[in-house]
Design an enzyme around this catalytic site. Structure first.
Site, mmCIF file in Angstrom:
data_model
loop_
_atom_site.group_PDB
_atom_site.id
_atom_site.type_symbol
_atom_site.label_atom_id
_atom_site.label_comp_id
_atom_site.label_asym_id
_atom_site.label_seq_id
_atom_site.Cartn_x
_atom_site.Cartn_y
_atom_site.Cartn_z
ATOM 1 N N SER A 235 0.849 -1.190 0.000
ATOM 2 C CA SER A 235 0.000 0.000 0.000
ATOM 3 C C SER A 235 0.877 1.229 0.000
ATOM 4 C CB SER A 235 -0.872 0.023 1.251
ATOM 5 O OG SER A 235 -0.069 0.264 2.394
ATOM 6 N N ASP A 236 0.355 2.329 -0.517
ATOM 7 C CA ASP A 236 0.991 3.591 -0.189
ATOM 8 C C ASP A 236 0.788 3.792 1.312
ATOM 9 O OD1 ASP A 236 2.262 6.021 -0.124
ATOM 10 O OD2 ASP A 236 1.153 6.890 -1.800
ATOM 11 N N TRP A 237 1.578 4.673 1.885
ATOM 12 C CA TRP A 237 1.615 4.795 3.339
ATOM 13 C C TRP A 237 0.290 5.363 3.873
ATOM 14 C CZ3 TRP A 237 5.252 2.257 1.500
ATOM 15 C CH2 TRP A 237 6.336 1.816 2.237
ATOM 16 N N GLY A 238 -0.557 4.452 4.337
ATOM 17 C CA GLY A 238 -1.860 4.871 4.849
ATOM 18 C C GLY A 238 -2.986 4.688 3.855
ATOM 19 N N ALA A 239 -2.765 3.891 2.814
ATOM 20 C CA ALA A 239 -3.797 3.744 1.775
ATOM 21 C C ALA A 239 -4.816 2.655 2.099
ATOM 22 C CB ALA A 239 -3.148 3.452 0.424
#
Ligand code: BGC
Length: 759
Positions: A235-239
């Site tokens: 994931s992107d950071w926090g996606a």
């Protein structure tokens, strides 16, 4: 089940873990590491930004820290690198990043970023390569190859349709499949199929209503089943919003881990039968595979000077000479040079956010110019305040700059965007330079009119030049050139390096000319990609808009002539072996050595769907001594001629004449030739809802329809076919509708029979 690329051993290993251990593995251990499972000898590996230099957080540091990372070479940012149009250079930089990753014990470099520049306003455009997917894909693949050659992974990002920062954590990119397939996905597709990145990072945003992190079609059907990706999706950071849904969609690793929440959700979902344990096995297996891949990496030493030298060579190759009237450049034999602008002294060489590197050193343009012009007197004045892009013009700074300019033979005006004007996390709202800088340019034109001005731009995305560039002698676009950008400016201005960069993004006259501008950045949680495939030059060309500097444009201190275009076709679309070879000659007609980037565009003016007048399908470059000549050759396959047919759900090459356009830019086409492509029409079912025109366009359909309608006593066509005007007027009526009109010679029985015979 979507496999492991044949590597079932990792699945077997994953199955030996408990549900809790598997869930733990599918989350990071902390913000920059994968989890460890000590009982099974599984250790953590380190992930680090970023695309143009490492941002490795020191162990025990603040971790999120946008500053304070370990020193690393800051290479030219993507917006600059793309202007080199040089995959070899991208590969060299990838190679250097690989070495630095090994030296800093980084297993996966979080890049490259290959999203398409849909609007010049996107705050993160500096981290992306181009408005064109072909160019972005070729350069992105080269970066991946360079890094991964060191046994270090990459994370191609942000997958997909992350083309703005506004509301990036939630916004839904509303984009039709043809546009996705032709514009927003091909760079990713090329990198996956040609360079095999170890990992892919999903985007924050939604695509047509579904988060990228939960998008099964995107992460599994397309990426794995169609493109054959066998690595890991993180994931992107926090996606991640729903860990269970994201595992089901094909997202293997959540970063950073939402510990105690996401792992618990996974365990419960498996225990309660809401998540197939096999899917968790698969995700865990992919983490195991990544950890294993990374284990082969060996440490390295970084030659900091050599990497700085590479950063400098690269930055010089990325500079684009936009305008050069009357040979204003290179600077030669000038007695006094006025270097104006705070940016000459306070360099802007990278963008803000997660890609921000803590450089090993930084070259300053003013110092580099002074050193490179030993015979000249170099005077400096800052001319404007840099920090606040909205600050009013500073009349004292301007007066001082004008005084310095008046005594000079040439002005080098260093201008551009202050750091806060563009950044990860937010978009710009306009394309203008700060008013204080525009006022400086105005004052120079009015109060030092006889002194030629060389404008040197530092910015991460296109700025408006059309309000001031006609008052300059030359415009040099440096983008954000990395830590050696300052020296590279001196190399190009003095002529030590002959510029060869070309624009990877159009510089429009005004923002309103950009096809996306009516739908950017959207509202109410949605952004409609209403311009479809007409993005960047595809849009400016289709709407015949003048632009300030077209895609592909860039001048040199020498000139090049093109001739001898040859286009040869072999094979065929139907046989699946179509190959069109295009070649031409290029000659250096000036008096110094130079490099020319030759661009090949294709047009399909007879297409049945709206297609851009030209699309980049190849590029190459030649470095030529004065008077020397060289040959460039391109090979095009079926995909280059195809569009994504929404109707047929596949890439489709239509028969017809295509235009092959070879040039020095998208608007400086030097040679054109047409090539006829033969292809059978797609086999499309004819139904009652197919129109009269569609039946008549299909040879067998036409025969059957004509036979069914029959002829008059004198042998002329009967019914609807008896009157050409009526036939044309009702051509878009479905035949089952025409059946209701008795005089047209059709009935529901006839239509049903015709349709049944087709089946
Ligand atoms: C960015 C990514 C980056 C990640 C880790 C995110 O905010 O969108 O590009 O790799 O942070 O720093």
């Amino acid at each position: 089940m979507h496999g492991m690329g044949g590597n079932e051993a990792y699945l077997d290993r994953a199955r030996q873990l408990t549900i809790e251990q598997k869930a733990a593995l599918c989350l990071g251990g902390d913000i920059w590491h994968t989890a460890s499972v000590p009982e099974h000898g599984i250790g953590p590996i380190t992930l680090s930004d970023g695309p143009h230099g490492l941002r490795r957080q020191a162990e025990g540091g603040d971790n999120i820290g946008i500053g304070g990372s370990l020193p690393a070479t800051c290479f030219p940012t993507a917006c600059a690198l793309a202007s080199s149009w040089n995959p070899e250079l991208a590969r060299e930089i990838g190679d250097a990043l690989g070495v630095e990753a090994r030296a800093q014990d980084v297993a996966v470099v979080l890049g490259p970023g290959v999203n398409i520049k849909r609007s010049p306003l996107c705050g993160r455009n500096f981290e992306y390569l181009s408005e064109d997917p072909y160019l972005a894909g070729r350069l992105g693949a080269a970066l991946v190859r360079g890094i991964q050659a060191h046994g270090v992974g990459t994370s191609m990002k942000h997958f997909a349709a992350n083309n703005q920062e506004t509301d990036r954590m939630r916004v839904s990119a509303e984009v039709d499949e043809r546009t996705l397939r032709e514009i927003y996905l091909p760079a990713f597709e090329h990198i996956v199929t040609a360079a095999t990145p170890w990992t892919v990072m999903c985007a924050y945003n939604k695509i047509n209503g579904t988060y990228a992190s939960e998008h099964h079609w995107l992460l599994t059907e397309l990426l794995r089943d169609e493109w054959g990706f066998d690595g890991l999706v993180m994931s992107d950071w926090g996606a991640v919003h729903d860990r269970v849904a994201s595992v089901a969609a094909g997202l293997d690793l959540e970063m950073p881990p939402d510990l105690g929440h996401s792992d618990k959700a996974l365990v419960e979902a498996v225990q309660e039968g809401r998540l197939d344990e096999g899917l968790l096995d698969l995700a865990a297996a992919r983490v195991l595979q990544l950890v294993d891949r990374a284990a082969a990496r060996i440490p390295a030493e970084v030659d900091v000077d050599a990497h700085h030298a590479l950063a400098r060579r690269a930055a010089a190759e990325c500079i684009v000479l936009l305008r050069n009237e009357g040979g204003a450049l290179p600077l030669a034999g000038r007695g006094t040079v006025a270097v104006l602008g705070e940016l000459a002294r306070t360099p802007r060489y990278q963008g803000a956010g997660s890609s921000q590197v803590n450089p090993t050193r930084v070259d300053v343009a003013l110092d580099a110019l002074t050193a490179a012009l030993p015979g000249a007197t170099v005077r400096f004045a800052p001319g404007y305040p840099l920090d606040d892009p909205t600050a009013a013009p500073d009349q004292e700074l301007i007066a001082e700059a004008v005084r310095v300019a008046r005594d000079a033979d040439v002005v080098v005006a260093c201008i551009g965007l202050p750091a806060v004007a563009e950044s990860e996390g937010y978009d710009r709202t306009h394309m203008d330079l700060p008013p204080a800088q525009l006022a400086l340019l105005d004052a120079l034109a009015v109060e030092a009119p006889g002194v030629p001005v060389v404008a040197v731009l530092f910015n991460g995305s296109a700025v408006r030049t059309s309000s001031w560039d006609d008052r300059t002698a030359a415009v040099v676009e440096c983008w954000l050139g990395g830590q050696a950008g300052g020296s590279a400016v001196a190399d190009v201005l003095t002529g030590a390096v002959n510029p060869s960069g070309k624009l990877a993004e159009t510089i429009p006259l005004t923002l309103a000319d950009c096809s996306a501008s009516l739908n950017f950045p959207g509202e109410d949680g949605r952004v409609r990609y209403g311009e479809g495939v007409f993005v960047g030059y595809r849009g400016y060309d289709a709407s015949e808009r003048a632009v300030a500097y077209p895609f592909g444009h860039g001048l040199s201190y020498t000139t090049f002539d093109y001739d001898g275009l040859s286009v040869t076709r072999t094979g065929s679309v139907d046989a699946g072996d179509l190959a069109v070879t295009v070649s031409c000659r290029v000659r250096n007609t000036g008096d110094r050595a130079g490099r020319e980037i030759v661009q090949l565009y294709l047009g399909d003016p007879q297409a049945s769907v709206a297609r851009p007048p030209r699309e980049l399908k190849g590029f190459g470059s030649l470095t030529l001594e004065p008077g020397a000549e060289g040959q460039v050759e391109f090979t095009l396959g079926p995909r280059e001629f195809a569009f994504w047919s929404a109707r047929d759900g596949r890439w489709l090459v239509e028969a017809g004449e295509f235009t092959v356009q070879v040039g020095a830019s998208s608007r400086d086409i030097r040679l054109t030739e047409s090539v006829t492509i033969e292809a059978s029409p797609p086999d499309r079912p004819l139904t009652g809802m197919s129109t009269l025109e569609e039946w008549l366009a299909d040879p067998a359909g036409e025969r059957a329809l004509r036979a069914a309608i029959g002829t008059n006593a004198d042998g002329t066509p009967a019914g609807i076919l008896s009157n050409p005007q009526m036939q044309r007027m009702l051509g878009n009526f479905p035949v089952s509708t025409l059946a209701a009109f008795a005089e047209f010679g059709l009935s529901h029985e006839i239509v049903d029979r015709l349709v049944a015979e087709r089946a």
